[in-house]
Design an enzyme around this catalytic site. Structure first.
Site, PDB file in Angstrom:
ATOM      1  N   HIS A 194       0.835  -1.210   0.000  1.00  8.28           N
ATOM      2  CA  HIS A 194       0.000   0.000   0.000  1.00  8.28           C
ATOM      3  C   HIS A 194       0.870   1.260   0.000  1.00  8.28           C
ATOM      4  O   HIS A 194       0.556   2.240  -0.669  1.00  8.28           O
ATOM      5  CB  HIS A 194      -0.928   0.007   1.231  1.00  8.28           C
TER       6      HIS A 194
ATOM      7  N   GLN B 233      13.565  -4.641  -5.329  1.00  2.00           N
ATOM      8  CA  GLN B 233      12.955  -5.543  -6.327  1.00  2.00           C
ATOM      9  C   GLN B 233      12.822  -4.893  -7.705  1.00  2.00           C
ATOM     10  O   GLN B 233      12.968  -5.555  -8.726  1.00  2.00           O
ATOM     11  CB  GLN B 233      11.576  -5.986  -5.827  1.00  2.00           C
TER      12      GLN B 233
ATOM     13  N   ASP C  33      -6.048   5.926   0.535  1.00  2.00           N
ATOM     14  CA  ASP C  33      -5.998   4.511   0.217  1.00  2.00           C
ATOM     15  C   ASP C  33      -7.421   3.951   0.320  1.00  2.00           C
ATOM     16  O   ASP C  33      -8.236   4.438   1.116  1.00  2.00           O
ATOM     17  CB  ASP C  33      -5.096   3.779   1.220  1.00  2.00           C
TER      18      ASP C  33
ATOM     19  N   GLU D 141       5.622  -4.187 -11.862  1.00  2.00           N
ATOM     20  CA  GLU D 141       7.080  -4.059 -12.043  1.00  2.00           C
ATOM     21  C   GLU D 141       7.561  -5.066 -13.093  1.00  2.00           C
ATOM     22  O   GLU D 141       8.341  -4.741 -13.989  1.00  2.00           O
ATOM     23  CB  GLU D 141       7.801  -4.292 -10.709  1.00  2.00           C
TER      24      GLU D 141
ATOM     25  N   ASP E  47      -6.131 -10.464  -3.005  1.00  3.37           N
ATOM     26  CA  ASP E  47      -6.480 -10.209  -4.402  1.00  3.37           C
ATOM     27  C   ASP E  47      -5.614 -10.985  -5.397  1.00  3.37           C
ATOM     28  O   ASP E  47      -5.753 -10.823  -6.612  1.00  3.37           O
ATOM     29  CB  ASP E  47      -6.339  -8.700  -4.681  1.00  3.37           C
TER      30      ASP E  47
ATOM     31  N   TRP F 212       0.093  -6.895  -6.651  1.00  2.00           N
ATOM     32  CA  TRP F 212      -0.089  -6.084  -7.860  1.00  2.00           C
ATOM     33  C   TRP F 212       1.125  -5.211  -8.177  1.00  2.00           C
ATOM     34  O   TRP F 212       1.493  -5.041  -9.342  1.00  2.00           O
ATOM     35  CB  TRP F 212      -1.360  -5.247  -7.777  1.00  2.00           C
ATOM     36  N   ASN F 213       1.759  -4.651  -7.143  1.00  2.00           N
ATOM     37  CA  ASN F 213       2.946  -3.834  -7.431  1.00  2.00           C
ATOM     38  C   ASN F 213       4.008  -4.677  -8.121  1.00  2.00           C
ATOM     39  O   ASN F 213       4.640  -4.243  -9.079  1.00  2.00           O
ATOM     40  CB  ASN F 213       3.527  -3.251  -6.138  1.00  2.00           C
ATOM     41  N   SER F 214       4.187  -5.887  -7.613  1.00  2.00           N
ATOM     42  CA  SER F 214       5.185  -6.782  -8.197  1.00  2.00           C
ATOM     43  C   SER F 214       4.850  -7.085  -9.657  1.00  2.00           C
ATOM     44  O   SER F 214       5.734  -7.134 -10.513  1.00  2.00           O
ATOM     45  CB  SER F 214       5.257  -8.086  -7.400  1.00  2.00           C
TER      46      SER F 214
ATOM     47  N   HIS G 198       4.271 -14.155  -5.942  1.00  2.00           N
ATOM     48  CA  HIS G 198       3.018 -14.263  -5.187  1.00  2.00           C
ATOM     49  C   HIS G 198       1.900 -13.451  -5.835  1.00  2.00           C
ATOM     50  O   HIS G 198       0.762 -13.510  -5.389  1.00  2.00           O
ATOM     51  CB  HIS G 198       3.238 -13.767  -3.758  1.00  2.00           C
TER      52      HIS G 198
ATOM     53  N   VAL H  17      15.215  -6.655  -0.723  1.00  2.00           N
ATOM     54  CA  VAL H  17      16.009  -6.334  -1.917  1.00  2.00           C
ATOM     55  C   VAL H  17      15.304  -5.200  -2.661  1.00  2.00           C
ATOM     56  O   VAL H  17      14.098  -5.006  -2.499  1.00  2.00           O
ATOM     57  CB  VAL H  17      16.167  -7.544  -2.868  1.00  2.00           C
TER      58      VAL H  17
HETATM   59 BR1  BUP Z   1       9.604  -8.873  -0.293  1.00  2.49          BR
HETATM   60  C1  BUP Z   1      10.085  -7.299  -1.189  1.00  2.49           C
HETATM   61  N1  BUP Z   1      11.769  -5.786  -1.906  1.00  2.49           N
HETATM   62  O1  BUP Z   1      12.361  -7.593  -0.734  1.00  2.49           O
HETATM   63  P1  BUP Z   1       3.043  -6.163  -3.780  1.00  2.49           P
HETATM   64  C2  BUP Z   1       9.138  -6.511  -1.785  1.00  2.49           C
HETATM   65  N2  BUP Z   1       9.507  -5.366  -2.420  1.00  2.49           N
HETATM   66  O2  BUP Z   1      11.216  -3.985  -3.112  1.00  2.49           O
HETATM   67  P2  BUP Z   1       1.583  -7.278  -1.602  1.00  2.49           P
HETATM   68  C3  BUP Z   1      10.841  -4.999  -2.512  1.00  2.49           C
HETATM   69  O3  BUP Z   1       7.354  -4.455  -2.178  1.00  2.49           O
HETATM   70  P3  BUP Z   1       3.387  -7.918   0.396  1.00  2.49           P
HETATM   71  C4  BUP Z   1      11.461  -6.928  -1.240  1.00  2.49           C
HETATM   72  O4  BUP Z   1       8.838  -4.588  -5.367  1.00  2.49           O
HETATM   73  C5  BUP Z   1       6.607  -4.409  -4.395  1.00  2.49           C
HETATM   74  O5  BUP Z   1       6.691  -3.110  -4.935  1.00  2.49           O
HETATM   75  C6  BUP Z   1       7.992  -5.011  -4.328  1.00  2.49           C
HETATM   76  O6  BUP Z   1       3.960  -5.111  -3.074  1.00  2.49           O
HETATM   77  C7  BUP Z   1       8.481  -4.505  -3.013  1.00  2.49           C
HETATM   78  O7  BUP Z   1       2.750  -7.201  -2.682  1.00  2.49           O
HETATM   79  C8  BUP Z   1       6.188  -4.311  -2.933  1.00  2.49           C
HETATM   80  O8  BUP Z   1       3.782  -6.837  -4.861  1.00  2.49           O
HETATM   81  C9  BUP Z   1       5.208  -5.383  -2.527  1.00  2.49           C
HETATM   82  O9  BUP Z   1       1.808  -5.452  -4.191  1.00  2.49           O
HETATM   83  O10 BUP Z   1       2.164  -8.197  -0.544  1.00  2.49           O
HETATM   84  O11 BUP Z   1       0.454  -7.996  -2.190  1.00  2.49           O
HETATM   85  O12 BUP Z   1       1.283  -5.983  -1.019  1.00  2.49           O
HETATM   86  O13 BUP Z   1       3.133  -6.661   1.166  1.00  2.49           O
HETATM   87  O14 BUP Z   1       3.360  -9.156   1.173  1.00  2.49           O
HETATM   88  O15 BUP Z   1       4.598  -7.834  -0.440  1.00  2.49           O
END
Ligand code: BUP
Length: 464
Positions: free
Chosen positions: A18, A344, A116, A367, A383, A362-364, A359, A342
């Site tokens: 978020h 990411q 949010d 990216e 989601d 959505w952010n992942s 997993h 890391v």
């Molecule tokens: Br783990 C990790 N480095 O090591 P999502 C995640 N991220 O930059 P959601 C890092 O966190 P949860 C790490 O690039 C993404 O932007 C990643 O958001 C970054 O996951 C963010 O992908 C994670 O939307 O689950 O569903 O919120 O919070 O468990 O990652």
């Protein structure tokens, strides 16, 4: 940052998934200048990652104002055992009435709020009735999930139900099987279900919704929302993604990322599988070991981020104990395993990375799409199954639908199957080509004159 007439107040929620899109959006706005920005900040945060990220954001953009939000204690025994992030959303929601006076006191006067979605049902009435300000949502999931959230109250009213009880046919989108949306919505008594329904009922009252997606990634869902098929008279939807870290925001991302990136620099192009299941997936030990076995058997190089707890502060396990005796020695040189945060985005941008076993946060996904990395989708919760559907229909990844995270006999995903699927997607030319295409579309979308760039301009124009 200039001192323009516009003053946007951002209200992010808990969890890195978020916070990150908020800080990316804020970073790009702050870099453009001419907009005053305040960020409502509830400290201490749930996770260490969020604390560090907030600190780095304010350090990178000193002109951004911090509005400290002191939460009321959440003294409610009925909530014992609730996910700590959902619990924080509830704290934010139950303290939201304090936001009116806090924001009313801001100087210069706030011009609009950007909240949010987890706080929508609380913040929208405050913005409209108390502060008389426009209110927008920065939606941190996909447009498909936004459609589901917006349509869910209509579905419940039609089914005379108070929970998810079957497939959901969303006008303009199609049938969503019962096991795609957040599983917890099948339980009417869960806190998440109550929050989700309240936010869904209020969302149409907002002035606009910014979504971290782009037209070419989710054309049908965006069209259905914008044409009022999902909910008649739905507010404007601005697809402004993929949101990326701005140059200065890079410092706001996490430090200490040099070693995986340096290691990637030594690997051949497109040879490495990046494996990460988000920040808060407390995977069972036996499933982690099967993943390890699968990566080892796949013959691929890999960079694997291992997390074993819901909140990072609780994660004290040693990697060698988690992975089992001799594992790290056996994969040395071709596999890098870390428990550290890391960068990411930098990983997915690296030319050595050829696949992301994910997993499906959505952010992942945005990216991966932005940098053209094919995906092997293994959604965990929330989601993420709906998001996996977006990956599958987008054609830039593969989703093995029966893979679950339930653990235990029967549902454990075995290493041999993981290895087989990794090899399959690594060798899938059509998926790679589609991932490259999506990445080009992403670049076009955010470039001057592209669909996301135009949406951003339209959004700003409504405020001035
Ligand atoms: Br783990 C990790 N480095 O090591 P999502 C995640 N991220 O930059 P959601 C890092 O966190 P949860 C790490 O690039 C993404 O932007 C990643 O958001 C970054 O996951 C963010 O992908 C994670 O939307 O689950 O569903 O919120 O919070 O468990 O990652």
């Amino acid at each position: 940052q200039g001192r323009g007439a516009l003053h946007l107040v951002f209200i992010p929620s808990a969890g890195m998934g978020h916070l990150l899109p908020f800080s990316r959006f804020i970073g790009s706005l702050a870099s453009q200048g001419n907009v005053d920005i305040s960020v409502v900040t509830a400290l201490p945060t749930v996770s260490e990652a969020e604390s560090e990220h907030f600190a780095a954001l304010f350090a990178a953009f000193p002109a951004i104002r911090r509005i400290d939000f002191n939460l009321l204690p959440l003294d409610d025994a009925t909530l014992a055992g609730t996910d700590p992030f959902v619990l924080r959303w509830e704290s934010l929601r139950r303290s939201a009435h304090l936001l009116g006076p806090l924001i009313a006191g801001a100087t210069p006067r706030a011009s609009a709020l950007v909240t949010d979605v987890t706080l929508a049902s609380q913040v929208i009435p405050i913005a409209k009735k108390e502060l008389h300000l426009p209110c927008h949502i920065l939606f941190i999931s996909c447009a498909t999930m936004l459609s589901f959230l917006a349509y869910f109250p209509t579905y419940l009213d039609g089914a005379n139900a108070d929970h998810l009880a079957g497939d959901v046919d969303i006008p303009g989108i199609g049938r969503i099987p019962v096991d795609y949306p957040p599983n917890v919505l099948r339980n009417p008594d869960s806190l998440f279900t109550k929050q989700f329904i309240a936010n869904g009922r209020e969302i149409a009252e907002v002035d606009g919704i910014l979504v971290n997606t782009f037209d070419a990634l989710e054309p049908e869902a965006l069209a259905a929302l914008r044409d009022g098929k999902v909910v008649p008279g739905f507010p404007p939807v601005y697809a402004v993604g993929p949101l990326k870290s701005s140059a200065t925001d890079k410092e706001a991302a996490h430090g200490g990322a040099s070693s995986p990136i340096a290691w990637l620099g030594e690997q051949p192009a497109r040879s490495v599988v990046y494996v990460a299941f988000g920040n808060r997936n407390a995977a069972a030990l036996d499933q982690i070991r099967e993943i390890g076995a699968g990566l080892e058997a796949s013959g691929s190089r890999f960079l694997w981020v291992v997390k074993t707890t819901v909140v990072d502060r609780d994660d004290t396990a040693e990697l060698k104990d988690v992975l089992g005796d001799g594992y790290l020695e056996r994969v040395q040189g071709r596999g890098l395993v870390t428990k550290e945060w890391v960068d990411q985005e930098a990983v997915l941008r690296h030319p050595a990375v050829g696949l992301y076993l994910s997993h499906c946060g959505w952010n992942s996904v945005t990216e991966s799409a932005a940098y053209g990395v094919p995906m092997l989708a293994w959604p965990t919760l929330g989601d993420q199954r709906l998001i996996a559907k977006v990956i599958k229909s987008g054609g830039f990844g593969l989703w093995v639908e029966h893979w679950s995270w339930d653990g235990g006999e029967g549902s454990l995903v075995r290493g041999a199957e993981i290895a087989e699927k990794v090899k399959e997607v690594m060798g899938d030319e059509a998926v790679s080509a589609r991932a490259r295409e999506i990445s080009l579309e992403a670049t076009k979308a955010v470039a001057e004159g592209g669909s996301s760039h135009r949406s951003m301009q339209e959004f700003l124009a409504t405020l001035s």
